[in-house]
Design an enzyme around this catalytic site. Sequence first.
Site, PDB file in Angstrom:
ATOM      1  N   HIS A 124     -12.828  17.935 -15.762  1.00 52.80           N
ATOM      2  CA  HIS A 124     -11.692  17.700 -14.662  1.00 52.80           C
ATOM      3  C   HIS A 124     -10.459  18.397 -15.007  1.00 52.80           C
ATOM      4  O   HIS A 124      -9.786  18.493 -14.113  1.00 52.80           O
ATOM      5  CB  HIS A 124     -11.669  16.109 -14.868  1.00 52.80           C
ATOM      6  CG  HIS A 124     -12.469  15.308 -14.317  1.00 52.80           C
ATOM      7  ND1 HIS A 124     -13.009  13.913 -15.057  1.00 52.80           N
ATOM      8  CD2 HIS A 124     -13.370  15.437 -13.327  1.00 52.80           C
ATOM      9  CE1 HIS A 124     -14.166  13.716 -14.382  1.00 52.80           C
ATOM     10  NE2 HIS A 124     -14.189  14.392 -13.252  1.00 52.80           N
ATOM     11  N   SER A 143     -14.350  12.668 -10.195  1.00 57.48           N
ATOM     12  CA  SER A 143     -13.914  13.979  -9.559  1.00 57.48           C
ATOM     13  C   SER A 143     -13.279  13.684  -8.149  1.00 57.48           C
ATOM     14  O   SER A 143     -12.070  14.015  -7.807  1.00 57.48           O
ATOM     15  CB  SER A 143     -14.849  14.896  -9.467  1.00 57.48           C
ATOM     16  OG  SER A 143     -16.326  14.599  -9.031  1.00 57.48           O
ATOM     17  N   GLU A 194     -23.861  11.596  -3.172  1.00 60.10           N
ATOM     18  CA  GLU A 194     -24.230  10.699  -4.462  1.00 60.10           C
ATOM     19  C   GLU A 194     -25.473   9.993  -3.778  1.00 60.10           C
ATOM     20  O   GLU A 194     -25.888   9.300  -3.079  1.00 60.10           O
ATOM     21  CB  GLU A 194     -22.823   9.663  -4.809  1.00 60.10           C
ATOM     22  CG  GLU A 194     -23.531   8.651  -5.807  1.00 60.10           C
ATOM     23  CD  GLU A 194     -23.899   9.442  -7.007  1.00 60.10           C
ATOM     24  OE1 GLU A 194     -24.901   8.759  -7.752  1.00 60.10           O
ATOM     25  OE2 GLU A 194     -23.182  10.475  -7.683  1.00 60.10           O
ATOM     26  N   ASP A 235     -29.226  13.865  -1.582  1.00 53.77           N
ATOM     27  CA  ASP A 235     -29.331  15.074  -2.664  1.00 53.77           C
ATOM     28  C   ASP A 235     -28.352  15.972  -2.205  1.00 53.77           C
ATOM     29  O   ASP A 235     -28.472  16.926  -1.278  1.00 53.77           O
ATOM     30  CB  ASP A 235     -30.775  15.719  -2.717  1.00 53.77           C
ATOM     31  CG  ASP A 235     -30.720  16.787  -3.613  1.00 53.77           C
ATOM     32  OD1 ASP A 235     -29.770  16.953  -4.264  1.00 53.77           O
ATOM     33  OD2 ASP A 235     -31.853  17.291  -3.650  1.00 53.77           O
ATOM     34  N   GLY A 236     -27.260  16.227  -2.993  1.00 49.89           N
ATOM     35  CA  GLY A 236     -26.303  17.415  -2.868  1.00 49.89           C
ATOM     36  C   GLY A 236     -26.813  18.579  -2.988  1.00 49.89           C
ATOM     37  O   GLY A 236     -26.222  19.716  -2.398  1.00 49.89           O
ATOM     38  N   ASP A 259     -22.030  19.116 -10.319  1.00 48.37           N
ATOM     39  CA  ASP A 259     -21.915  18.663 -11.555  1.00 48.37           C
ATOM     40  C   ASP A 259     -23.232  17.345 -11.546  1.00 48.37           C
ATOM     41  O   ASP A 259     -23.005  16.226 -11.812  1.00 48.37           O
ATOM     42  CB  ASP A 259     -20.624  17.655 -11.809  1.00 48.37           C
ATOM     43  CG  ASP A 259     -20.397  17.070 -12.891  1.00 48.37           C
ATOM     44  OD1 ASP A 259     -21.016  17.149 -13.936  1.00 48.37           O
ATOM     45  OD2 ASP A 259     -19.676  15.819 -12.664  1.00 48.37           O
TER      46      ASP A 259
END
Length: 282
Positions: free
Chosen positions: A19, A101, A119, A144-145, A165
């Site tokens: 971060h 984040s 998410e 699904d990112g 991430d």
Amino acid sequence: MLAYRHAFHAGSHADVFKHFVLCEVLRHMVEKEKPFTLIDTHAGAGGYSLEGRYAHKNNESETGIARLWGRADLPPALARYVALVREFNGGGDRLTQYPGSPGFAMLLLRPTDPLHCWELHPTDERILRAALASRHHSKVTMADGFAALANELPPPSRRGVVLIDPPYELKTDYAKTVGTVREALQRFATGVILVWVPQVARVEARELPRRLMNAAADAPKGALHAKLTVAEPQPGGYGMTGSSMVVINPPHGLTQTLREVLPFMKDALAQFEGASFALDTR
């Protein structure tokens, strides 16, 4: 993957490192008047209680953000990061919450800068959706990112930051990360891409930073790999001993900032005498 909850690790040394780098990138991005889009492929809940049962299971914040909290000798860039955590806690002296984040993004992005989050965990997605409900130009999607990113690039303003991430609980996450970065650069070569990588006893984790740096060989502004090792492996070689951040097309000044801050961060977060850091740029 759906079993993973970042609340167990909130405020850990890995969070501090990740971060801090994210905040420095966002600070650079807001210096220009033109809006930019932040895309967070594995966003989590946006913020976490450090007093709940999840955080208390391993108390990882005690060897992370708690070691910086209240110190008066922080380098200026690290002090800015801690100030954001304090703002997230209402500005007081008690450290009870830690921002994810999206939480840091809400503190740093301007109202005109879009924030797009993905998410998969339904509880975390619901918490994040509620947290961002009042912010304009925000989108939260339970999907699904990795798969969704390609359709987001390039952003309309042609300025953007991508944070990748994943939890890396699945072995396939490592290969997916490389493939996603390659496709992202094909669609948006000038985008700033940040990838967090755990330092664990797994060949895929050891090789991932090298593979990402190779994938970024033609990036217009190059790439950097910053590595922070703070702990010894547990018996049998298990456990996370540190982490890496790979930043593709890093903003001007980020490399110098890391050179100044990493030695301090290494000493502050060290759990054994062999703690170390490394910084590679191309």
